[in-house]
Design a protein around this motif. Sequence first.
Motif, PDB file in Angstrom:
ATOM      1  N   TRP A   5       0.861  -1.178   0.000  1.00 53.40           N
ATOM      2  CA  TRP A   5       0.000   0.000   0.000  1.00 53.40           C
ATOM      3  C   TRP A   5       0.898   1.229   0.000  1.00 53.40           C
ATOM      4  CZ3 TRP A   5      -5.254  -0.588  -0.221  1.00 53.40           C
ATOM      5  CH2 TRP A   5      -5.790  -1.821   0.150  1.00 53.40           C
ATOM      6  N   THR A   6       0.620   2.184  -0.874  1.00 53.49           N
ATOM      7  CA  THR A   6       1.417   3.405  -0.966  1.00 53.49           C
ATOM      8  C   THR A   6       0.491   4.616  -1.000  1.00 53.49           C
ATOM      9  OG1 THR A   6       3.147   2.252  -2.201  1.00 53.49           O
ATOM     10  CG2 THR A   6       3.145   4.656  -2.324  1.00 53.49           C
ATOM     11  N   ALA A   7       0.809   5.611  -0.188  1.00 56.99           N
ATOM     12  CA  ALA A   7       0.037   6.852  -0.163  1.00 56.99           C
ATOM     13  C   ALA A   7       0.806   7.924  -0.910  1.00 56.99           C
ATOM     14  CB  ALA A   7      -0.190   7.295   1.276  1.00 56.99           C
ATOM     15  N   ASN A   8       0.180   8.493  -1.918  1.00 60.29           N
ATOM     16  CA  ASN A   8       0.758   9.620  -2.644  1.00 60.29           C
ATOM     17  C   ASN A   8      -0.019  10.864  -2.235  1.00 60.29           C
ATOM     18  OD1 ASN A   8       2.708   8.170  -4.228  1.00 60.29           O
ATOM     19  ND2 ASN A   8       0.978   7.310  -5.325  1.00 60.29           N
ATOM     20  N   TRP A  20      -1.264   3.838   9.142  1.00 64.18           N
ATOM     21  CA  TRP A  20      -2.202   3.026   8.386  1.00 64.18           C
ATOM     22  C   TRP A  20      -3.271   2.438   9.296  1.00 64.18           C
ATOM     23  CZ3 TRP A  20      -2.270   2.895   3.188  1.00 64.18           C
ATOM     24  CH2 TRP A  20      -1.170   3.455   2.548  1.00 64.18           C
ATOM     25  N   LEU A  21      -4.495   2.357   8.769  1.00 70.78           N
ATOM     26  CA  LEU A  21      -5.643   1.812   9.485  1.00 70.78           C
ATOM     27  C   LEU A  21      -6.327   0.816   8.561  1.00 70.78           C
ATOM     28  CD1 LEU A  21      -7.003   5.333  10.420  1.00 70.78           C
ATOM     29  CD2 LEU A  21      -5.642   3.876  11.920  1.00 70.78           C
ATOM     30  N   GLY A  22      -6.839  -0.257   9.101  1.00 71.80           N
ATOM     31  CA  GLY A  22      -7.543  -1.220   8.259  1.00 71.80           C
ATOM     32  C   GLY A  22      -7.382  -2.619   8.788  1.00 71.80           C
ATOM     33  N   ASN A  23      -7.566  -3.592   7.879  1.00 73.11           N
ATOM     34  CA  ASN A  23      -7.469  -4.993   8.253  1.00 73.11           C
ATOM     35  C   ASN A  23      -6.088  -5.315   8.805  1.00 73.11           C
ATOM     36  OD1 ASN A  23      -9.037  -4.877   5.343  1.00 73.11           O
ATOM     37  ND2 ASN A  23     -10.117  -6.125   6.840  1.00 73.11           N
ATOM     38  N   ASP A  24      -6.045  -6.167   9.848  1.00 73.22           N
ATOM     39  CA  ASP A  24      -4.743  -6.679  10.297  1.00 73.22           C
ATOM     40  C   ASP A  24      -4.103  -7.388   9.126  1.00 73.22           C
ATOM     41  OD1 ASP A  24      -4.807  -5.780  12.903  1.00 73.22           O
ATOM     42  OD2 ASP A  24      -5.826  -7.549  13.658  1.00 73.22           O
ATOM     43  N   GLY A  31       4.511   4.924   7.864  1.00 73.72           N
ATOM     44  CA  GLY A  31       5.334   5.121   6.679  1.00 73.72           C
ATOM     45  C   GLY A  31       4.471   5.374   5.464  1.00 73.72           C
ATOM     46  N   GLN A  32       5.047   6.025   4.482  1.00 75.50           N
ATOM     47  CA  GLN A  32       4.307   6.364   3.273  1.00 75.50           C
ATOM     48  C   GLN A  32       3.951   5.124   2.463  1.00 75.50           C
ATOM     49  OE1 GLN A  32       6.195   9.318   0.854  1.00 75.50           O
ATOM     50  NE2 GLN A  32       4.481   9.461  -0.547  1.00 75.50           N
ATOM     51  N   SER A  33       4.782   4.095   2.538  1.00 75.01           N
ATOM     52  CA  SER A  33       4.544   2.859   1.812  1.00 75.01           C
ATOM     53  C   SER A  33       4.802   1.681   2.753  1.00 75.01           C
ATOM     54  CB  SER A  33       5.479   2.784   0.600  1.00 75.01           C
ATOM     55  OG  SER A  33       5.231   1.621  -0.148  1.00 75.01           O
ATOM     56  N   VAL A  34       3.874   0.737   2.784  1.00 82.25           N
ATOM     57  CA  VAL A  34       4.029  -0.435   3.647  1.00 82.25           C
ATOM     58  C   VAL A  34       3.665  -1.688   2.859  1.00 82.25           C
ATOM     59  CG1 VAL A  34       3.616   0.788   5.806  1.00 82.25           C
ATOM     60  CG2 VAL A  34       1.682  -0.202   4.594  1.00 82.25           C
ATOM     61  N   THR A  35       4.343  -2.777   3.160  1.00 84.72           N
ATOM     62  CA  THR A  35       4.043  -4.074   2.559  1.00 84.72           C
ATOM     63  C   THR A  35       3.597  -5.015   3.662  1.00 84.72           C
ATOM     64  OG1 THR A  35       5.661  -3.737   0.799  1.00 84.72           O
ATOM     65  CG2 THR A  35       4.974  -6.005   1.217  1.00 84.72           C
ATOM     66  N   VAL A  36       2.474  -5.668   3.441  1.00 81.75           N
ATOM     67  CA  VAL A  36       1.935  -6.599   4.430  1.00 81.75           C
ATOM     68  C   VAL A  36       1.631  -7.931   3.760  1.00 81.75           C
ATOM     69  CG1 VAL A  36       0.958  -4.796   5.904  1.00 81.75           C
ATOM     70  CG2 VAL A  36      -0.418  -5.750   4.080  1.00 81.75           C
ATOM     71  N   ILE A  37       1.556  -8.973   4.580  1.00 82.01           N
ATOM     72  CA  ILE A  37       1.161 -10.296   4.098  1.00 82.01           C
ATOM     73  C   ILE A  37      -0.157 -10.638   4.774  1.00 82.01           C
ATOM     74  CG2 ILE A  37       1.722 -12.751   4.035  1.00 82.01           C
ATOM     75  CD1 ILE A  37       4.673 -11.930   3.971  1.00 82.01           C
ATOM     76  N   TYR A  38      -1.186 -10.842   3.977  1.00 79.31           N
ATOM     77  CA  TYR A  38      -2.494 -11.219   4.499  1.00 79.31           C
ATOM     78  C   TYR A  38      -2.562 -12.734   4.627  1.00 79.31           C
ATOM     79  CZ  TYR A  38      -4.028  -6.443   3.768  1.00 79.31           C
ATOM     80  OH  TYR A  38      -4.162  -5.079   3.824  1.00 79.31           O
ATOM     81  N   GLU A  39      -2.990 -13.202   5.781  1.00 80.79           N
ATOM     82  CA  GLU A  39      -3.065 -14.635   6.064  1.00 80.79           C
ATOM     83  C   GLU A  39      -4.306 -15.277   5.457  1.00 80.79           C
ATOM     84  OE1 GLU A  39      -0.768 -16.426   7.710  1.00 80.79           O
ATOM     85  OE2 GLU A  39       0.501 -14.675   8.090  1.00 80.79           O
ATOM     86  N   ASN A  40      -5.387 -14.511   5.334  1.00 83.48           N
ATOM     87  CA  ASN A  40      -6.664 -15.077   4.908  1.00 83.48           C
ATOM     88  C   ASN A  40      -7.212 -14.369   3.684  1.00 83.48           C
ATOM     89  OD1 ASN A  40      -6.888 -16.859   7.214  1.00 83.48           O
ATOM     90  ND2 ASN A  40      -7.189 -15.001   8.393  1.00 83.48           N
ATOM     91  N   ARG A  41      -7.958 -15.122   2.890  1.00 85.61           N
ATOM     92  CA  ARG A  41      -8.552 -14.540   1.688  1.00 85.61           C
ATOM     93  C   ARG A  41      -9.679 -13.588   2.054  1.00 85.61           C
ATOM     94  NH1 ARG A  41     -10.563 -20.220  -0.473  1.00 85.61           N
ATOM     95  NH2 ARG A  41      -8.654 -20.686   0.582  1.00 85.61           N
ATOM     96  N   ALA A  46      -8.003  -0.212   3.077  1.00 83.50           N
ATOM     97  CA  ALA A  46      -7.077   0.528   3.927  1.00 83.50           C
ATOM     98  C   ALA A  46      -7.510   1.977   4.037  1.00 83.50           C
ATOM     99  CB  ALA A  46      -5.659   0.462   3.353  1.00 83.50           C
ATOM    100  N   ARG A  47      -7.167   2.549   5.162  1.00 84.50           N
ATOM    101  CA  ARG A  47      -7.280   3.986   5.375  1.00 84.50           C
ATOM    102  C   ARG A  47      -5.929   4.433   5.896  1.00 84.50           C
ATOM    103  NH1 ARG A  47     -10.957   5.143   9.678  1.00 84.50           N
ATOM    104  NH2 ARG A  47     -10.483   3.061  10.380  1.00 84.50           N
ATOM    105  N   ILE A  48      -5.640   5.696   5.719  1.00 87.97           N
ATOM    106  CA  ILE A  48      -4.380   6.231   6.222  1.00 87.97           C
ATOM    107  C   ILE A  48      -4.653   7.571   6.905  1.00 87.97           C
ATOM    108  CG2 ILE A  48      -3.784   7.297   4.004  1.00 87.97           C
ATOM    109  CD1 ILE A  48      -0.819   6.625   4.748  1.00 87.97           C
ATOM    110  N   ARG A  49      -4.023   7.754   8.042  1.00 86.96           N
ATOM    111  CA  ARG A  49      -4.110   9.034   8.755  1.00 86.96           C
ATOM    112  C   ARG A  49      -2.809   9.783   8.454  1.00 86.96           C
ATOM    113  NH1 ARG A  49      -4.868   7.514  13.911  1.00 86.96           N
ATOM    114  NH2 ARG A  49      -7.112   7.519  13.594  1.00 86.96           N
ATOM    115  N   VAL A  50      -2.954  10.944   7.841  1.00 84.46           N
ATOM    116  CA  VAL A  50      -1.803  11.769   7.479  1.00 84.46           C
ATOM    117  C   VAL A  50      -1.822  13.007   8.366  1.00 84.46           C
ATOM    118  CG1 VAL A  50      -0.675  13.060   5.628  1.00 84.46           C
ATOM    119  CG2 VAL A  50      -1.932  10.952   5.101  1.00 84.46           C
ATOM    120  N   THR A  51      -0.693  13.261   9.022  1.00 82.02           N
ATOM    121  CA  THR A  51      -0.569  14.440   9.866  1.00 82.02           C
ATOM    122  C   THR A  51       0.554  15.300   9.320  1.00 82.02           C
ATOM    123  OG1 THR A  51      -1.308  13.169  11.786  1.00 82.02           O
ATOM    124  CG2 THR A  51      -0.201  15.264  12.230  1.00 82.02           C
TER     125      THR A  51
END
Length: 76
Positions: A5-8, A20-24, A31-41, A46-51
């Motif tokens: 996920w990347t926020a521009n 970042w906010l959303g599914n575990d 961070g502006q860009s994050v990589t996650v591994i989802y365990e389940n289909r 995602a939502r992002i809080r920018v300050t």
Amino acid sequence: ESITWTANIYGTTGATTYEWLGNDPLQGLTGQSVTVIYENRGRKSARIRVTSGGESRTIQCLQVVTVRRDRSDNDN
């Protein structure tokens, strides 16, 4: 399944932070860009809080990702 996920974000002033906010496992990452591994289909969003400059905004990402395989499916 690994998803990045990347926020521009444009027009910020001063130091900018991203939360970042959303599914575990996305919840609480920073961070502006994050990589996650989802365990389940399923559908993942995602939502992002920018300050920046003393102001904070929460933004819903435009994309929704559908994970089609459980991580355990890769073992077969």
